[in-house]
Design an enzyme around this catalytic site. Structure first.
Site, PDB file in Angstrom:
ATOM      1  N   HIS A 165      -1.120  -0.787  -9.776  1.00  0.00           N
ATOM      2  CA  HIS A 165      -1.786  -1.220  -8.514  1.00  0.00           C
ATOM      3  C   HIS A 165      -2.417  -2.851  -9.243  1.00  0.00           C
ATOM      4  CE1 HIS A 165      -3.765  -1.469  -4.127  1.00  0.00           C
ATOM      5  NE2 HIS A 165      -4.063  -2.466  -4.918  1.00  0.00           N
ATOM      6  N   ARG A 206       0.950  -1.123  -0.232  1.00  0.00           N
ATOM      7  CA  ARG A 206      -0.297   0.032  -0.419  1.00  0.00           C
ATOM      8  C   ARG A 206       0.564   1.045  -0.040  1.00  0.00           C
ATOM      9  NH1 ARG A 206      -3.170  -2.876  -1.449  1.00  0.00           N
ATOM     10  NH2 ARG A 206      -5.372  -3.380  -0.791  1.00  0.00           N
TER      11      ARG A 206
HETATM   12  P1  NAP Z   1      -1.833 -10.974   5.598  1.00  0.00           P
HETATM   13  O1  NAP Z   1      -1.739 -12.576   5.290  1.00  0.00           O
HETATM   14  O2  NAP Z   1      -2.400 -10.200   6.271  1.00  0.00           O
HETATM   15  O3  NAP Z   1       0.207 -10.644   6.343  1.00  0.00           O
HETATM   16  C1  NAP Z   1       0.296  -9.453   6.718  1.00  0.00           C
HETATM   17  C2  NAP Z   1       1.486  -9.719   7.337  1.00  0.00           C
HETATM   18  O4  NAP Z   1       2.287  -8.201   7.666  1.00  0.00           O
HETATM   19  C3  NAP Z   1       2.005 -10.825   8.931  1.00  0.00           C
HETATM   20  O5  NAP Z   1       2.825 -11.188   8.631  1.00  0.00           O
HETATM   21  C4  NAP Z   1       1.618  -9.857   9.085  1.00  0.00           C
HETATM   22  O6  NAP Z   1       2.046  -9.704  10.480  1.00  0.00           O
HETATM   23  C5  NAP Z   1       2.946  -8.426   9.196  1.00  0.00           C
HETATM   24  N1  NAP Z   1       1.983  -7.245   9.926  1.00  0.00           N
HETATM   25  C6  NAP Z   1       1.477  -6.666   9.915  1.00  0.00           C
HETATM   26  N2  NAP Z   1       1.638  -6.191  10.427  1.00  0.00           N
HETATM   27  C7  NAP Z   1       2.877  -5.601  10.828  1.00  0.00           C
HETATM   28  C8  NAP Z   1       3.006  -4.612  11.874  1.00  0.00           C
HETATM   29  N3  NAP Z   1       2.775  -3.735  12.201  1.00  0.00           N
HETATM   30  N4  NAP Z   1       4.550  -5.287  12.250  1.00  0.00           N
HETATM   31  C9  NAP Z   1       4.994  -6.243  11.789  1.00  0.00           C
HETATM   32  N5  NAP Z   1       4.700  -6.895  11.004  1.00  0.00           N
HETATM   33  C10 NAP Z   1       2.951  -6.665  10.655  1.00  0.00           C
HETATM   34  O7  NAP Z   1      -1.905 -10.075   4.794  1.00  0.00           O
HETATM   35  P2  NAP Z   1      -1.704 -10.656   3.135  1.00  0.00           P
HETATM   36  O8  NAP Z   1      -2.565 -10.898   2.230  1.00  0.00           O
HETATM   37  O9  NAP Z   1      -0.022 -11.109   3.215  1.00  0.00           O
HETATM   38  O10 NAP Z   1      -1.195  -9.077   1.921  1.00  0.00           O
HETATM   39  C11 NAP Z   1      -0.508  -8.342   2.822  1.00  0.00           C
HETATM   40  C12 NAP Z   1      -0.973  -6.671   1.775  1.00  0.00           C
HETATM   41  O11 NAP Z   1      -0.651  -6.677   0.751  1.00  0.00           O
HETATM   42  C13 NAP Z   1      -2.697  -6.863   2.031  1.00  0.00           C
HETATM   43  O12 NAP Z   1      -2.246  -6.054   3.002  1.00  0.00           O
HETATM   44  C14 NAP Z   1      -2.371  -5.503   0.543  1.00  0.00           C
HETATM   45  O13 NAP Z   1      -2.376  -4.581   1.787  1.00  0.00           O
HETATM   46  C15 NAP Z   1      -1.380  -6.183  -0.376  1.00  0.00           C
HETATM   47  N6  NAP Z   1      -1.617  -6.504  -1.245  1.00  0.00           N
HETATM   48  C16 NAP Z   1      -1.748  -5.728  -1.703  1.00  0.00           C
HETATM   49  C17 NAP Z   1      -1.977  -6.519  -3.716  1.00  0.00           C
HETATM   50  C18 NAP Z   1      -1.475  -5.206  -5.127  1.00  0.00           C
HETATM   51  O14 NAP Z   1      -1.585  -5.809  -6.056  1.00  0.00           O
HETATM   52  N7  NAP Z   1      -0.128  -4.487  -4.495  1.00  0.00           N
HETATM   53  C19 NAP Z   1      -2.435  -7.069  -4.164  1.00  0.00           C
HETATM   54  C20 NAP Z   1      -2.471  -7.925  -3.163  1.00  0.00           C
HETATM   55  C21 NAP Z   1      -2.547  -8.091  -1.157  1.00  0.00           C
HETATM   56  P3  NAP Z   1       1.646 -11.384  11.829  1.00  0.00           P
HETATM   57  O15 NAP Z   1       2.151 -12.703  10.962  1.00  0.00           O
HETATM   58  O16 NAP Z   1       2.598 -11.208  12.681  1.00  0.00           O
HETATM   59  O17 NAP Z   1       0.709 -11.353  12.488  1.00  0.00           O
HETATM   60  C1  GLV Z   2      -5.607  -5.712  -3.393  1.00  0.00           C
HETATM   61  O1  GLV Z   2      -4.743  -4.645  -3.621  1.00  0.00           O
HETATM   62  C2  GLV Z   2      -6.023  -6.759  -2.872  1.00  0.00           C
HETATM   63  O2  GLV Z   2      -5.742  -5.789  -1.122  1.00  0.00           O
HETATM   64  O3  GLV Z   2      -6.414  -7.124  -2.862  1.00  0.00           O
END
Ligand code: NAP
Ligand code: GLV
Length: 316
Positions: A279, A231
């Site tokens: 994005h 993000r």
């Molecule tokens: P997720 O499964 O919720 O994983 C989030 C990770 O971030 C976890 O390892 C969490 O730690 C860590 N985290 C959260 N807050 C933290 C903090 N304050 N300090 C340290 N670590 C922290 O999320 P995800 O599915 O992997 O997705 C991650 C992000 O990618 C989404 O929230 C979204 O913003 C982004 N995204 C972008 C796209 C794009 O096309 N650009 C697509 C999809 C997603 P813990 O494991 O300890 O909980």
């Molecule tokens: C895309 O950015 C998502 O959060 O799925």
């Protein structure tokens, strides 16, 4: 299942995608009561609302009685910031194999670009410079992944398989074979100090806002690269531009920005060390995500807890 034995799912995503979602979901569960639009539906008779910010629903108050709001996106900050969001429903973030695979492909591709120095070579070519220093091997390059959740974990595993030295940072302690897993503030400092390529895959929460600021860029090795696939609000954009202008960072690959679409006059568009992607790092694919949603519906029907529940206080 309110008053009937069939789960009612209301689609509140992008209107143009309703038919694709209907086909993908009914293919797996033909008896599903799928309502293709919130228009004219009775929210109080809804079991699960499929939601994305790009859909038409702005006021979520009528959906206070649903069992769950299933986000069609992985990131849920827009949903959590919606002040009409009722407190009762379970909030479910999207975790699905197509999204995970797509993100790892994006990360691997852009890590290789940074590793091989393709941006510098393109600049050299424009200037007719014969810069013949060969890049190091992957085994001599450390990549740090910030966020080890559904997406970051898979990316670290695939980067390790590609031969890179990989570190990762998360909020809680983790263990991933071959990856140096770090947490807490000291772990963050160590990850930055040791990583020549840093990949952002953490959610945007109050705690991660401006995580990558002037101090963070100064803590990275000189000439390091940043890849933001999470993000825009994780990055202090002015501090990033200063770090790029001074050469502290060699490049930034940005899939996400504070304002999207990126305004036409933003410096990122024409900065020679910045690569912009709109994005598209990854996306939810109905063909693979339907199975996740059906799993949630079947758990609901059996009275089992939902998966991938958002902890509202934590912000993800
Ligand atoms: P997720 O499964 O919720 O994983 C989030 C990770 O971030 C976890 O390892 C969490 O730690 C860590 N985290 C959260 N807050 C933290 C903090 N304050 N300090 C340290 N670590 C922290 O999320 P995800 O599915 O992997 O997705 C991650 C992000 O990618 C989404 O929230 C979204 O913003 C982004 N995204 C972008 C796209 C794009 O096309 N650009 C697509 C999809 C997603 P813990 O494991 O300890 O909980
Ligand atoms: C895309 O950015 C998502 O959060 O799925």
């Amino acid at each position: 299942m309110r008053g009937s034995s069939v789960t009612k799912v209301v689609y509140g995503g992008k209107p143009g995608n309703a038919a694709v979602w209907r086909d993908a979901l009914l293919d797996l569960k033909p008896d599903l009561d799928f309502v293709p639009s919130p228009d004219g539906c009775d929210p109080s008779a809804t079991d699960i609302l499929l939601y994305e910010p790009a859909g038409t629903i702005r006021d979520l108050r009528p959906y206070a009685g649903v069992a769950a709001i299933q986000s069609l996106w992985a990131g849920v900050e827009t949903l959590l910031e919606n002040d009409t969001l009722p407190p009762e429903p379970a909030l479910l973030r999207m975790v699905e194999p197509g999204m995970t695979a797509g993100m790892s492909e994006y990360v691997i591709g852009h890590v290789y670009r940074a590793h091989l120095g393709t941006k510098r070579q393109a600049r050299d070519q424009r200037n007719r410079v014969w810069g013949d220093a060969a890049p190091p091997l992957a085994g001599d390059r450390t990549v740090g992944v910030i966020g080890l959740g559904a997406l970051g974990r898979d990316a670290t595993i695939k980067l390790t398989e590609a031969g890179f030295r990989v570190g990762g940072w998360s909020r809680s302690e983790k263990s991933i074979a071959g990856v140096t897993c770090l947490h807490d503030a000291d772990g963050f400092d160590r990850l930055l100090a040791e990583s020549e390529i840093v990949v952002l895959l953490v959610p945007h929460t109050p705690e991660t806002e401006n995580l990558m600021n002037a101090a963070a860029f100064a803590a990275m090795p000189r000439g390091a690269h940043l890849i933001n696939a999470a993000r825009g609000a994780l990055v202090d954009e002015d501090a990033l531009l200063s770090a790029l202008d001074s050469g502290q960072l060699a490049s930034a690959t940005l899939d996400v920005m504070r304002e999207e679409p990126l305004p036409p006059d933003h410096r990122f568009w024409h900065h020679e060390s910045v690569t912009i992607t709109p994005h598209i790092a990854s996306a939810t694919r109905p063909a693979t995500a339907a199975a996740t949603i059906i799993t949630q519906i079947e758990r609901f029907e059996r009275g089992e807890p939902f998966l991938y529940r958002v902890e509202r206080d934590r912000g993800y």
